[in-house]
Design a protein around this motif. Structure first.
Motif, mmCIF file in Angstrom:
data_model
loop_
_atom_site.group_PDB
_atom_site.id
_atom_site.type_symbol
_atom_site.label_atom_id
_atom_site.label_comp_id
_atom_site.label_asym_id
_atom_site.label_seq_id
_atom_site.Cartn_x
_atom_site.Cartn_y
_atom_site.Cartn_z
ATOM 1 N N ARG A 62 0.852 -1.194 0.000
ATOM 2 C CA ARG A 62 0.000 0.000 0.000
ATOM 3 C C ARG A 62 0.890 1.247 0.000
ATOM 4 N NH1 ARG A 62 2.573 1.663 3.460
ATOM 5 N NH2 ARG A 62 2.441 1.452 5.710
ATOM 6 N N ASN A 100 -5.161 3.849 2.493
ATOM 7 C CA ASN A 100 -5.964 2.655 2.790
ATOM 8 C C ASN A 100 -7.436 2.965 3.055
ATOM 9 O OD1 ASN A 100 -5.833 3.883 5.289
ATOM 10 N ND2 ASN A 100 -4.631 2.269 6.276
ATOM 11 N N VAL A 154 -7.385 5.199 -2.295
ATOM 12 C CA VAL A 154 -8.314 4.184 -1.814
ATOM 13 C C VAL A 154 -9.447 4.861 -1.047
ATOM 14 C CG1 VAL A 154 -8.585 2.182 -0.312
ATOM 15 C CG2 VAL A 154 -6.515 2.439 -1.705
#
Length: 279
Positions: free
Chosen positions: A78, A96, A163
């Motif tokens: 990530r 995230n 995200v």
């Protein structure tokens, strides 16, 4: 120019993790002003981290740097990013879902991916489990202290390339408002919903009116009652339930001097659905 550095995490205060982050920031600048947003985010709860940023960010001046570390994917592929809001604050965080509420309700001007080769605490390269200290606190402090510019964080990313967590929009249909219970006003056990005041008022209600409230968890009814719409807790007796407008201009449900969440075993998240209608 020295700007404030505001930290939030799910680390708690039982050990030295938060202190280590502050120590790293002071190693960048001994006079950097450091504040805590909260370190009591439930472990791994990215949704709560996102919400607590939205609850706070716009009340801080332009240039303030927020470091938010709720990072169950630490050490994975990530991204580590810094976002600049349309109101001029910076948010340093793993990519995230932590930016979900900021993007939806405040807006982001640009995003950069942290270059972890240049923006990383010296001699920490062998560590892959404490990026809050080694990357986020270090980079956030460098931005706040003016050691690096936003442009020096790393390459710019497309503004929509981040995200985002699923978000269910509240709706009104046939005299009923439907929404979800986003989060708790934790200390008091009040339910904070995603229903904005303006949508609720389309039910043509006024203070003192009775509202039929139904709460479901995964389609199973857990609460159904008629309660008062009040301006404040003074509108009802101690121990009585109330629906009111919270500090984010959304509808909330409480028990006067009691915990609604504990009294009725109610949680938060997309599985907790709620309907409101004028009684």
């Amino acid at each position: 120019m020295m700007n404030a550095l505001v930290l939030q995490s799910d680390f708690g205060l039982e050990d030295g993790a938060v202190s280590a982050m502050k120590g790293v920031a002071h190693s960048v600048s001994k006079v950097i002003p450091i504040y805590d947003n909260t370190h009591d985010i439930p472990p791994f709860d990215i949704w709560s981290a996102s919400y607590r940023l939205w609850q706070t960010v716009t009340y801080w001046p332009k240039g303030t740097v927020f470091v938010s570390v709720v990072d169950p994917g630490v050490g994975s592929n990530r991204k580590s990013i810094v976002a600049k809001t349309v109101s001029g604050q910076y948010i340093v965080t793993p990519d995230n879902g932590t930016l979900t509420h900021i993007a939806k309700f405040i807006g982001m001007e640009s995003i950069r991916e942290i270059d972890e080769e240049t923006n990383r605490l010296p001699k920490s390269g062998a560590s892959h489990t404490f990026h809050g200290r080694d990357i986020y606190a270090f980079t956030g402090a460098r931005i706040a202290a003016g050691v690096i510019s936003f442009e020096e964080v790393g390459q710019m990313l497309p503004i929509k390339q981040f995200v985002s967590l699923p978000y269910d929009e509240p709706v009104i249909q046939e005299g009923t408002v439907r929404g979800s219970i986003d989060i708790l006003d934790v200390r008091y056990g009040n339910l904070w919903t995603n229903v904005p005041r303006e949508l609720f008022l389309q039910l043509h209600v006024d203070y003192g009116d009775k509202i039929e409230v139904m709460i479901e968890y995964e389609s199973r009814q857990v609460y159904h009652n008629v309660i008062t719409f009040g301006r404040s807790f003074a509108a009802i007796h101690i121990g009585e339930p109330l629906i009111y407008v919270n500090s984010l201009d959304n509808m909330a449900i409480a028990i006067n001097q009691g915990s609604f969440a504990k009294a009725h075993n109610i949680g938060t998240g997309a599985s907790w659905r709620m309907t409101l209608r004028k009684s």
